[in-house]
Structures are given as structure tokens and as C-alpha cells.
Design a protein around this motif. Structure first.
Motif: not given
Length: 632
Positions: A427, A474, A487, A489
Motif C-alpha cells: 500500500i 479496494r 494498492l 497485491h
């Protein structure tokens, strides 16, 4: 050498010095496709005036969806010629959800260019694609891109890249990589490190090409070996039918030649190469023959699939099958069962939906389709929400009407205990949001592993969090950070089940009848929360028309009309001032869904609905569950 390749051990090894095969790998939006554009233009693949006339960029993003989203979804190849040397370039997706494409792309090449943004540095998906390259023992060229960004921090990013290589257990040869500093947008690259925010001191990409020639090995083959061509991707042509994209490993393949097709189950079949194509720039052109190291397209084999081998007729030997990571996210896809079904789509039947899902399996090795207890619904498993949402979006554009369930995680049993997929989350946000981010991640059982403050009032937080904690995260994250947070991932293994997580804290506003939405009804409803529909929209009982500000669901009448009388309206009547509707796209609708909701997808509109449409039935189930919780 494997037993299957033992027949090559006594043959002399040769190299094709006039050929290089390289893949460009990177995180999303770090500039892969832009760099390929610049390499094409500077290699004379197009007339110099064409770009100015057509305003064309991101030429490797051929799908409409890729251009709209600004991401690469399918791995593609191009070929550029520098002097007498041909460079085959594979542009791979940067998003881990399309990791199957990355792994197939790496099967074609002998080295990779790792692109890293000079400001953002290595991110989770940089780790993902680099790990795949290191596992295949491919040499790496590190390109620090966007060095001209005003917020670039080149020296720190280089150090972070070295730390990433060490963290991924790179060997001594792999960590001795060359570094090129580039601005892909400007078409410039240099071996000399510029100042932060500065431009490379060269006016073109010659340095990058020279580094490719010196660092990426030429394809090796065994002289006199029988034919072996590995099917690494599939495509289709309106004139030639299915095309098998292959890397020729050994021997020579010719147009019109009969070869042995070795299938995934080990069986063989004699087939004829009716057409042979090679890539020049962005076009496939006919060829009479191809040699070891070439990347080709073969036509004439209608049911060939990924990982299979085209081999010599007299002396066939199979190459290893392509394996990819296991799926971590699943959702159900079935026919549209809403009262408004059939209004805009033309592909409505279970047979058509199943046929389309089966067709997707042929070219997408990272997807799985499983049967459910309903004959018109299937469970589709993939790498992530984005991959599954893109599949649904493509089907929507093809005219399908679908009912799509809320994404769920794919668990597995290890030593008798349930394990769930985990994500490595990175993040970036302004430091004033540290508290709210920490609170959001604590609710989702996230475990902070690192926090970095670069001194620019922005912080980077690295978490390890259950995958199901990120489903629907999100939207809430962007809301809490006022749209400023970033962000990323990537899947990062399995851990024991982390227990119950808090679901969405708000409820739904649900229509209690069928009809057309009126502004009069919405005016009385909009104080309850966010509204997803506008006056004139068609709704039905059980359809979600908004988000309730409270935690429970609320049934509302959004179709009622104002009673008409013969009395003249007084000037004190309130005018109906409506707040603009919040329109959800495909990903937004899937994120918003709760466990008892699903998404209705049609070519014209995306709606959220309850799985059980009847309000009285839902009320009985809710009451029953409440009593059961109280008794327990």
C-alpha cells in the motif's frame, strides 16, 4: 538431462547467433508496452510518419479491453531486426491474475528484461514475475524506467531491486545483472545513472539493444536432432482456423510437412502442417521453414492445445507439459435468471454458456471450470478477481447474459486442517491515512511486515493478508484514503484458516416490486444511502438499487408515483433534487456483493440482485438465522 531428452546427449550443441528471444516482465503500468512501442519504431518496423498520422501507441495492446483498462491481458510477441540479428520480444502481463500468460511467455524465451519504475520501485507483482524468471534460471537485464519522473529515486530503487533478488534466493550468476536506465516514453536509454528526474544521456535505445545482444544467450540446439516444437500459446485466424504458437526447440519444421502430434495424455497422431507463419514486426507472414529458436504459428491442427509437442515423424520425443500455479479465487457463472432476462443479450442458454467456458479453457491454462449442483451454473476458478471479471466482461461484449456469484477463495486441506490462500499486499498512501489503513487491515487479519517512509509525506506498508480479506476491499480503501491510496497485491502461498472476517459493514437497499424507477420515489429514498439507479430504469423485486447506510438490508418501493389531484400545487412544494446515481462497473459490482447477493450481467447493463428474489422468503431465512445465532 531428463530421460525424455537422453537421445540428444551425444549430439554437438550449436548456437543461432543471429537470434535473441527475450520477454519483458514488470509490474502493472511500469511501461512494458510503451517500451516495446519505442523498440519497434527505432528498429524501422514502421514508417516514421505513421505514428504521427495515426496517433497510434500501445500497439501490443490489441484487445479493446486492454486499451480501455491500460493493462496487458494476453502475452503477445513481436520481432524487430537490428542489423543481421532478429530480436523476438514477448510482452507479458504485469498483473498476477494473468500469471498463466507470464509463465507461457517465459517458455518461449532465453532471457528477460525486468522493468522497474524509478519512483515506485519493485512491487508485489514485480516479485511474482521475477520469481518465475529465476525459477527457470533465465538471465535478467534490469531496466530502471521513467527515470525522468520528478519523484524518481533511482539509487534507492536499484538497492530495492538487489534486495528483491536476494530475497528470492537468486544465485551468484543471476544477481550479476546489467542495469539500463531508460525513459521508454522518450525512447532513450543509457548505462550511466542520471540524476533523479533527469533524462538518459543517449538519444535512443541502442544501449538496450546492445545489452540484449551481450547478456541474453543465443538459442542453443543439437545439430542433427529430430524436430521438437513446443506449443506455448494459441490463437485463431478467420482464414486458417486455430493457430498453435510454438517455440522450435530442435530440428527444422517445414510448410506441408507431416509431423507427429504428441498430446497431453501421451497419445500421438500424424498431422500435416498446412500453413507456417513467422512474426515480422506485428504481422505474421508465411514462411517455408523454421529453425531452432524461431517462434512460429502453425495451422492445420484444429484440436491442438497448450503444452503439447510437434515432433519428428520417425523419431518423436515429447517436451515437458507446461504447469501453472493453482487457482486461488472462484465464482459461479450461470445463465441469467432475473425477470428482465433476454432484454439485450442474444446468448441466453446453458448450452451456449458452457460452450463458451469450455472454449476459454482451451487457451487459458490458469482457469478451471467445475460442475455445481445446478445444471445451468458452473464454478469458475482463476488467479484473482480481475482475471474472472475480465472473462465475464468479454462474454458480456459477446452478447451473453449471465448471473455471476460473489467471488470466494479456493481452500485446500493440509494435514487435516483447512488452509486458505494468502496475499502479499503493498500500500502506498499519504502518511495521514496510516491510522485508518492500519484499522482496515486489522479487521481483515492483515499482518504488517514492513513500513517505509521515503520522506516525501507518503508511506509504503507491506502486509500479508488472507485473500478473502481483499475481496471488496479496494472500494472501501479508496473511499477512506479519499482516492489517493494505491494498492497492489499478489498470491503468496497458503496459511491455516484465519477465522471469521468482518464482511461489508453496510446493508443493501432492495426493490420490493417490479416497475420503472420514478424520481418521486428516489427523492424519498436517497437519504437512506447511496443509490445505483436513475429515474426510468427497470427494476424488479429482489434487485439491489442502492447501499444502505445501516448494516441491515431494507426493502424499498422505488417505483411509486406521486398522487395526482385537481388541486393546483402551491409554490412552497419542494422540488425533487436528486443526487446523481453511483454507477457500478463490473469489478465494482463484484466487490460490492455480499454472500446472499449476485450480479446480473447483460450487454446493456450490470445489476446487483439478491440470490433469492422473493422478499418474504428472504425475511423468513433471516429470522431463522437470527434465532439460530441467539440459541447458539
Amino acid at each position: 538431462m531428463s530421460k525424455k531428452q537422453a537421445h540428444l546427449k551425444d549430439l554437438p550443441i550449436k548456437k543461432r547467433d543471429n537470434l535473441r528471444n527475450v520477454a519483458i516482465i514488470a509490474h502493472v503500468d511500469h511501461g512494458k508496452t510503451t517500451l516495446v512501442d519505442a523498440m519497434l519504431w527505432q528498429s524501422g518496423a514502421f514508417a516514421a510518419h505513421k505514428k504521427q498520422d495515426e496517433g497510434q501507441d500501445r500497439m501490443m495492446d490489441s484487445m479493446d479491453l486492454e486499451r480501455e483498462k491500460g493493462i496487458t491481458i494476453l502475452a503477445k510477441n513481436t520481432a524487430v531486426k537490428r542489423g543481421e540479428t532478429i530480436v523476438n520480444i514477448i510482452d507479458t502481463p504485469g498483473h498476477a491474475d494473468f500469471g498463466g500468460e507470464v509463465e507461457r511467455g517465459l517458455e518461449m524465451v532465453d532471457g528477460v528484461i525486468l522493468l522497474v519504475d524509478a519512483s515506485e520501485g519493485p512491487l508485489p507483482q514485480t516479485r511474482f514475475v521475477l520469481r518465475k524468471a529465476l525459477q527457470k534460471n533465465l538471465p535478467v537485464i534490469l531496466v530502471i524506467n521513467k527515470v525522468d519522473r520528478p519523484d524518481s529515486r533511482i539509487a534507492e530503487v536499484v538497492d530495492e531491486a538487489y534486495a528483491l533478488f536476494l530475497d528470492l534466493d537468486a544465485n551468484e550468476d543471476q544477481i550479476e545483472f546489467p542495469i539500463v536506465y531508460a525513459s521508454a516514453k522518450a525512447g532513450k536509454a543509457s548505462l550511466d545513472r542520471p540524476a533523479d528526474g533527469g533524462m538518459p544521456n543517449k538519444e535512443n535505445l541502442d544501449v538496450l539493444f546492445d545489452t540484449i545482444f551481450s547478456s541474453i544467450p543465443a538459442p542453443e540446439y543439437h545439430e542433427g536432432a529430430p524436430l521438437q516444437a513446443h506449443v506455448t500459446n494459441l490463437d485463431s485466424s478467420p482464414f486458417l482456423g486455430r493457430l498453435a504458437l510454438c517455440r522450435v526447440r530442435e530440428g527444422v519444421i517445414k510448410k506441408g510437412q507431416s509431423v507427429t502430434w504428441i498430446k497431453t495424455d501421451g497419445s500421438t497422431e500424424r498431422v500435416k502442417v498446412s500453413e507456417l507463419l513467422i512474426t515480422e514486426a506485428l504481422e505474421r507472414v508465411p514462411a517455408m521453414e523454421a529453425h531452432p529458436g524461431d517462434i512460429i504459428a502453425v495451422a492445420g491442427i484444429e484440436t491442438i492445445t497448450l503444452g503439447e509437442t510437434l515432433a519428428d515423424l520417425e523419431n518423436p520425443h515429447a517436451l515437458p507439459l507446461i504447469t501453472v500455479d493453482e487457482p486461488s479465487i472462484s465464482m459461479t457463472i450461470g445463465i441469467n435468471t432475473s425477470p428482465l432476462a433476454g432484454k439485450s443479450g442474444n446468448k441466453l442458454t446453458a448450452r451456449q454458456v458452457k460452450g463458451r467456458l469450455d472454449a476459454e479453457l482451451v487457451g487459458n491454462v490458469s482457469l478451471r471450470v467445475l460442475n455445481t449442483d445446478r445444471p445451468d451454473t458452473w464454478e469458475v476458478q482463476g488467479r484473482g478477481e480481475l482475471q474472472l471479471a475480465v472473462l465475464v466482461e468479454i462474454m458480456k461484449r459477446e452478447g451473453f447474459e449471465l448471473t455471476v456469484g460473489k467471488p470466494q477463495v479456493v481452500t485446500k486441506i493440509v494435514d487435516g486442517k483447512i488452509h486458505e490462500p494468502m496475499e502479499r499486499l503493498s500500500i502506498d498512501a499519504p502518511e495521514e491515512y496510516l491510522g485508518v489503513i492500519t484499522q482496515l487491515m486489522a479487521l481483515r487479519k492483515g499482518r504488517m511486515e514492513q513500513m517505509v517512509n521515503h520522506g516525501t509525506s507518503w508511506i509504503r506498508l507491506d502486509y500479508r493478508v488472507p485473500s478473502r480479506g481483499l475481496i471488496g476491499f479496494r472500494t472501501e480503501f479508496l473511499t477512506e484514503t479519499r482516492g489517493t491510496g494505491l494498492l497492489h497485491h499478489v498470491f503468496d502461498g497458503y496459511e491455516a484458516w484465519h477465522g471469521e472476517l468482518r464482511t461489508r459493514s453496510t446493508g443493501s437497499l432492495v426493490s420490493d416490486r417490479m416497475g420503472s424507477v420514478t424520481s418521486y420515489a428516489l427523492y424519498g429514498t436517497q437519504d437512506r444511502g447511496s443509490i445505483f439507479v436513475e429515474p426510468g430504469d427497470e427494476v424488479y423485486e429482489g434487485m439491489v438499487i442502492g447501499e444502505n447506510s445501516r448494516s441491515e438490508d431494507m426493502d424499498v418501493n422505488c417505483v411509486r408515483e406521486k398522487k395526482l389531484t385537481n388541486m393546483r400545487a402551491s409554490g412552497t412544494d419542494e422540488s425533487e433534487r436528486l443526487i446523481p446515481a453511483k454507477k457500478l462497473n463490473m469489478e465494482g459490482a463484484l466487490e460490492f456483493c455480499r454472500e446472499d447477493e449476485c450480479v446480473e450481467v447483460t450487454p446493456a447493463v450490470v445489476r446487483i440482485r439478491k440470490v433469492i428474489l422473493d422478499g418474504s422468503t428472504r425475511a423468513r431465512i433471516t429470522s431463522k438465522n437470527k434465532r439460530a445465532n441467539e440459541n447458539s
